[in-house]
Design a protein around this motif. Structure first.
Motif, short mmCIF file in Angstrom:
data_model
loop_
_atom_site.label_atom_id
_atom_site.label_comp_id
_atom_site.label_asym_id
_atom_site.label_seq_id
_atom_site.Cartn_x
_atom_site.Cartn_y
_atom_site.Cartn_z
N ARG A 23 0.67 -1.12 0.07
CA ARG A 23 -0.13 -0.16 -0.06
C ARG A 23 0.96 1.19 0.04
O ARG A 23 2.04 1.13 0.70
CB ARG A 23 -0.86 0.12 1.39
N LEU A 24 0.53 2.20 -0.68
CA LEU A 24 1.15 3.42 -0.74
C LEU A 24 0.57 4.44 0.25
O LEU A 24 -0.74 4.40 0.33
CB LEU A 24 1.21 4.21 -2.21
N GLY A 25 1.24 5.49 0.82
CA GLY A 25 0.56 6.53 1.38
C GLY A 25 -0.60 7.26 0.47
O GLY A 25 -1.54 7.37 1.13
N ASN A 26 -0.34 7.69 -0.55
CA ASN A 26 -1.44 8.38 -1.47
C ASN A 26 -0.73 8.28 -2.87
O ASN A 26 0.11 8.84 -3.42
CB ASN A 26 -1.42 9.93 -1.03
N ALA A 27 -1.43 7.09 -3.64
CA ALA A 27 -1.26 6.73 -4.83
C ALA A 27 -1.27 7.91 -5.82
O ALA A 27 -0.48 8.07 -6.83
CB ALA A 27 -1.92 5.63 -5.27
N MET A 28 -2.23 8.78 -5.42
CA MET A 28 -2.47 9.99 -6.46
C MET A 28 -1.49 10.90 -6.39
O MET A 28 -1.14 11.47 -7.47
CB MET A 28 -3.85 10.69 -5.76
N VAL A 29 -0.66 11.16 -5.34
CA VAL A 29 0.54 11.88 -5.34
C VAL A 29 1.61 11.32 -6.24
O VAL A 29 2.31 11.88 -6.99
CB VAL A 29 1.28 12.25 -3.91
N ALA A 30 1.71 9.98 -6.27
CA ALA A 30 2.65 8.88 -6.89
C ALA A 30 2.37 9.47 -8.52
O ALA A 30 3.33 9.48 -9.33
CB ALA A 30 2.83 7.78 -6.77
N LEU A 31 1.00 9.42 -8.86
CA LEU A 31 0.55 9.65 -10.14
C LEU A 31 0.64 10.83 -10.68
O LEU A 31 0.52 11.19 -11.97
CB LEU A 31 -0.91 9.03 -10.36
N GLY A 32 1.14 11.97 -9.84
CA GLY A 32 1.07 13.56 -9.98
C GLY A 32 -0.11 14.11 -10.31
O GLY A 32 -0.43 14.92 -10.99
N VAL A 33 -1.14 13.61 -9.44
CA VAL A 33 -2.47 14.29 -9.56
C VAL A 33 -2.47 15.55 -8.89
O VAL A 33 -2.05 15.80 -7.73
CB VAL A 33 -3.79 13.32 -9.09
N ILE A 34 -2.62 16.72 -9.60
CA ILE A 34 -2.73 17.95 -9.25
C ILE A 34 -3.64 18.27 -7.86
O ILE A 34 -4.76 17.66 -8.08
CB ILE A 34 -3.12 18.94 -10.19
N GLY A 35 -3.14 18.84 -7.03
CA GLY A 35 -3.94 19.04 -5.75
C GLY A 35 -4.05 18.18 -4.66
O GLY A 35 -4.50 18.28 -3.70
N GLU A 36 -3.41 16.97 -4.95
CA GLU A 36 -3.52 15.71 -4.02
C GLU A 36 -2.14 15.90 -3.01
O GLU A 36 -1.20 16.60 -3.75
CB GLU A 36 -3.15 14.41 -4.70
#
Length: 147
Positions: free
Chosen positions: A80-93
């Motif tokens: 599990r990642l802390g926040n996969a959206m940060v790893a994917l570069g999602v703006i605002g995450e």
């Protein structure tokens, strides 16, 4: 003497990475991928696979050396990642893209005594460079399951 290991990584035209280690080569896909049609395992999956392979192969080897028979041996690794959206570069995450949790369950079938198998497991965990490294930054759950 404390040796160092080197791998060479290059990008390929299909968007994956070609990895060369000594005379061997393998491909790794995107850093993270949620789709089923990816060109290869993601970098995260490769990391989790390496952890599982390290533990499974060390366990098998040590059982062979101790003449403990194994009828079946398989590792399941979850991460599990802390926040996969940060790893994917999602703006605002916001948050941490780090691997925050990994669990390995080594499932084995063997007529050997449970105490002997548990002893091997503890020795495997103590000798694994991947376990030693990941324990410094990740919550690890490492279990031996006798079938």
């Amino acid at each position: 003497m404390n040796p160092a290991w080197t791998v060479r990584v290059s990008s390929t035209r299909d968007g994956s990475a070609g990895v060369r280690a000594r005379k061997h080569g393998f491909a790794i896909g995107q850093p993270l991928d949620f789709g089923g049609d990816a060109a290869g395992p993601s970098a995260l999956e490769a990391l989790l696979g390496a952890l599982g392979a390290d533990l499974l192969l060390r366990f098998r080897d040590l059982c062979d050396r101790r003449r403990l028979p194994l009828d079946q041996c398989e590792a399941r690794v979850d991460g599990r990642l802390g926040n996969a959206m940060v790893a994917l570069g999602v703006i605002g995450e916001e948050g941490d893209p780090a691997l925050t949790q990994a669990s390995v369950t080594l499932s084995i079938a063997s007529p050997a005594a449970e105490s002997a198998l548990q002893s091997v497991w503890q020795q495997v965990l103590a000798a694994s460079p991947l376990v030693a490294t990941l324990r410094k930054s990740t919550d690890l759950d490492l279990d031996l399951q006798l079938l």
